[in-house]
Write a protein that holds these residues in place. Structure first.
Motif, PDB file in Angstrom:
ATOM      1  N   ALA A 153       0.821  -1.207   0.000  1.00 33.69           N
ATOM      2  CA  ALA A 153       0.000   0.000   0.000  1.00 33.69           C
ATOM      3  C   ALA A 153       0.856   1.259   0.000  1.00 33.69           C
ATOM      4  O   ALA A 153       0.563   2.228  -0.714  1.00 33.69           O
ATOM      5  N   VAL A 154       1.928   1.252   0.781  1.00 35.73           N
ATOM      6  CA  VAL A 154       2.792   2.433   0.879  1.00 35.73           C
ATOM      7  C   VAL A 154       3.553   2.666  -0.424  1.00 35.73           C
ATOM      8  O   VAL A 154       3.565   3.779  -0.975  1.00 35.73           O
ATOM      9  N   ILE A 155       4.181   1.617  -0.940  1.00 34.22           N
ATOM     10  CA  ILE A 155       4.975   1.767  -2.164  1.00 34.22           C
ATOM     11  C   ILE A 155       4.067   2.091  -3.348  1.00 34.22           C
ATOM     12  O   ILE A 155       4.392   2.941  -4.190  1.00 34.22           O
ATOM     13  N   GLY A 156       2.929   1.410  -3.441  1.00 36.23           N
ATOM     14  CA  GLY A 156       2.018   1.676  -4.540  1.00 36.23           C
ATOM     15  C   GLY A 156       1.487   3.088  -4.545  1.00 36.23           C
ATOM     16  O   GLY A 156       1.223   3.661  -5.612  1.00 36.23           O
ATOM     17  N   MET A 261     -10.848  -3.030  12.201  1.00 36.11           N
ATOM     18  CA  MET A 261     -11.187  -2.429  13.492  1.00 36.11           C
ATOM     19  C   MET A 261     -11.687  -3.489  14.471  1.00 36.11           C
ATOM     20  O   MET A 261     -11.371  -3.433  15.671  1.00 36.11           O
ATOM     21  N   GLU A 262     -12.458  -4.452  13.990  1.00 37.84           N
ATOM     22  CA  GLU A 262     -12.917  -5.529  14.863  1.00 37.84           C
ATOM     23  C   GLU A 262     -11.768  -6.410  15.328  1.00 37.84           C
ATOM     24  O   GLU A 262     -11.823  -6.981  16.423  1.00 37.84           O
ATOM     25  N   ALA A 263     -10.719  -6.523  14.493  1.00 29.38           N
ATOM     26  CA  ALA A 263      -9.537  -7.296  14.864  1.00 29.38           C
ATOM     27  C   ALA A 263      -8.520  -6.467  15.642  1.00 29.38           C
ATOM     28  O   ALA A 263      -7.435  -6.967  15.948  1.00 29.38           O
ATOM     29  N   HIS A 264      -8.862  -5.207  15.950  1.00 30.90           N
ATOM     30  CA  HIS A 264      -8.003  -4.293  16.721  1.00 30.90           C
ATOM     31  C   HIS A 264      -6.679  -4.005  16.009  1.00 30.90           C
ATOM     32  O   HIS A 264      -5.656  -3.807  16.659  1.00 30.90           O
ATOM     33  N   LEU A 265      -6.706  -3.979  14.682  1.00 36.51           N
ATOM     34  CA  LEU A 265      -5.518  -3.618  13.897  1.00 36.51           C
ATOM     35  C   LEU A 265      -5.641  -2.147  13.500  1.00 36.51           C
ATOM     36  O   LEU A 265      -5.858  -1.793  12.334  1.00 36.51           O
ATOM     37  N   PHE A 266      -5.484  -1.279  14.470  1.00 39.38           N
ATOM     38  CA  PHE A 266      -5.718   0.149  14.246  1.00 39.38           C
ATOM     39  C   PHE A 266      -4.605   0.777  13.408  1.00 39.38           C
ATOM     40  O   PHE A 266      -4.862   1.662  12.589  1.00 39.38           O
ATOM     41  N   PHE A 267      -3.376   0.343  13.618  1.00 37.60           N
ATOM     42  CA  PHE A 267      -2.267   0.914  12.845  1.00 37.60           C
ATOM     43  C   PHE A 267      -2.400   0.569  11.373  1.00 37.60           C
ATOM     44  O   PHE A 267      -2.205   1.433  10.495  1.00 37.60           O
ATOM     45  N   SER A 269      -5.138  -0.051   9.801  1.00 38.29           N
ATOM     46  CA  SER A 269      -6.265   0.726   9.276  1.00 38.29           C
ATOM     47  C   SER A 269      -5.846   2.145   8.932  1.00 38.29           C
ATOM     48  O   SER A 269      -6.204   2.680   7.876  1.00 38.29           O
ATOM     49  N   ALA A 270      -5.065   2.773   9.821  1.00 39.26           N
ATOM     50  CA  ALA A 270      -4.630   4.145   9.578  1.00 39.26           C
ATOM     51  C   ALA A 270      -3.730   4.239   8.353  1.00 39.26           C
ATOM     52  O   ALA A 270      -3.850   5.174   7.547  1.00 39.26           O
ATOM     53  N   VAL A 271      -2.827   3.265   8.195  1.00 38.98           N
ATOM     54  CA  VAL A 271      -1.923   3.286   7.042  1.00 38.98           C
ATOM     55  C   VAL A 271      -2.701   3.123   5.748  1.00 38.98           C
ATOM     56  O   VAL A 271      -2.469   3.848   4.757  1.00 38.98           O
ATOM     57  N   LEU A 272      -3.641   2.195   5.707  1.00 37.74           N
ATOM     58  CA  LEU A 272      -4.409   1.959   4.493  1.00 37.74           C
ATOM     59  C   LEU A 272      -5.267   3.166   4.128  1.00 37.74           C
ATOM     60  O   LEU A 272      -5.401   3.515   2.945  1.00 37.74           O
ATOM     61  N   VAL A 273      -5.855   3.816   5.117  1.00 36.82           N
ATOM     62  CA  VAL A 273      -6.690   4.985   4.836  1.00 36.82           C
ATOM     63  C   VAL A 273      -5.848   6.126   4.279  1.00 36.82           C
ATOM     64  O   VAL A 273      -6.222   6.774   3.286  1.00 36.82           O
ATOM     65  N   PHE A 274      -4.698   6.372   4.884  1.00 32.35           N
ATOM     66  CA  PHE A 274      -3.855   7.472   4.417  1.00 32.35           C
ATOM     67  C   PHE A 274      -3.309   7.190   3.017  1.00 32.35           C
ATOM     68  O   PHE A 274      -3.268   8.090   2.157  1.00 32.35           O
ATOM     69  N   MET A 275      -2.898   5.945   2.754  1.00 33.23           N
ATOM     70  CA  MET A 275      -2.391   5.613   1.434  1.00 33.23           C
ATOM     71  C   MET A 275      -3.501   5.632   0.384  1.00 33.23           C
ATOM     72  O   MET A 275      -3.257   5.919  -0.792  1.00 33.23           O
TER      73      MET A 275
END
Length: 328
Positions: A153-156, A261-267, A269-275
């Motif tokens: 996600a970041v590189i793309g 969010m249900e799996a508590h993977l907040f970081f 989620s934030a990275v994917l939204v920003f990318m």
């Protein structure tokens, strides 16, 4: 030329390889399906003869051969006592190479330059099915897959900001979407299937437009010559493909974010939204240059080009996000 008997034979063989992988009882049968897929896709690259096509075919063959060797080696190592600890990362690495996930994506920009638009669409959609089907049948480390997904996600997103060629822009956008697909695979296979199908449906009309007008550079989009109504619906599908709410392309991303969010993977989620915001900028730049700046140009005689009814129908699907967003 793409609808020639030979091309139809190779295309049907690709779908046959997908059926073979989906119904395979072992990794060895899946490997046979991957090899059949590779051998039938290379002639599609060589539909048009030229130096770029030959270079793309050789690059694709060498890359896929390396991935197939790693996959076969990992499958054989599963029979050893330490197989599950050694073989699984090797198999995952081979699958990441085949699907073009970062940081195993360096072969993609070199291959796309020598492909037709139809073959390029198959590369971004159909060619990713087999690796994901095999991945869904494995017992893998979710943290490793999520890490690769975030890197993709970041590189793309970041690498695509510097691209002005439409092919390369679509390459890095595809790498970003691969990251979303990998995350959806860690949540559930049905979620991945939903994301993949919508991505293919939304990508198809864009490729139809780029193929019809042979748009190779962002500067060429100013001279598309579409009518005002066609410009509007094309601009809407670009926003949908970028994941802007409440269009249809946002719904699978919304579902993935809910699962994270249900799996508590907040970081994650934030990275994917920003990318995702950066990838939306790709399509905004493409749409503004094609449909907004073109209105500021004056031509002695203006000739509007009208799209086919099938393209308009596929583009109109993007508007389904409005009623569906009310139900979620």
């Amino acid at each position: 030329m793409f609808l020639s008997p030979a091309s139809l034979l190779f295309t049907s063989s690709i779908f046959l390889s997908i059926i073979l992988v989906a119904s395979s009882p072992s990794l060895m049968i899946s490997w046979i399906g991957l090899e059949l897929n590779t051998l039938t896709f290379i002639p599609l690259i060589l539909i048009t003869t030229g130096q770029q096509e030959s270079k793309a075919a050789v690059t694709y063959f060498l890359t896929q051969t390396l991935a197939s060797v790693l996959f076969l080696e990992g499958s054989l190592l599963l029979l050893s006592p330490l197989g599950p600890y050694i073989a699984t990362p090797i198999i995952l690495g081979a699958l990441f190479i085949k699907m073009g996930a970062a940081p195993f994506h360096m072969w993609l920009p070199q291959v796309v330059e020598g492909m037709t638009w139809s073959t390029l669409f198959l590369l971004f959609t159909v060619q990713k099915v087999n690796p994901f089907l095999i991945l869904s049948s494995l017992s893998f480390n979710h943290n490793l897959v999520v890490s690769i997904a975030l890197i993709s996600a970041v590189i793309g997103s970041i690498a695509g900001l510097a691209q002005s060629q439409t092919r390369l822009l679509l390459v890095f956008s595809s790498i970003n979407h691969v990251g979303w697909m990998l995350v959806s695979m860690t949540l559930s296979f049905s979620l991945f299937l939903y994301y993949f199908l919508l991505y293919a449906i939304l990508l198809m009309p864009l490729f139809m437009i780029l193929k019809k007008f042979q748009v190779l550079h962002l500067n060429q989009t100013v001279n598309l010559g579409l009518s005002s109504s066609n410009q509007l619906i094309v601009f809407l599908t670009l926003l949908s493909l970028g994941g802007l709410p409440p269009f249809l392309g946002f719904l699978p991303k919304w579902m993935v974010l809910q699962g994270l969010m249900e799996a508590h993977l907040f970081f994650a989620s934030a990275v994917l939204v920003f990318m995702s915001l950066l990838t939306l900028f790709y399509y905004l730049r493409l749409g503004i240059s094609a449909f907004t700046l073109s209105k500021s140009l004056s031509y002695p005689t203006v000739t509007y080009t009208y799209m086919s009814s099938s393209a308009i129908f596929l583009i109109g699907i993007s508007l389904l996000g409005f009623p569906l967003s009310m139900l979620l």
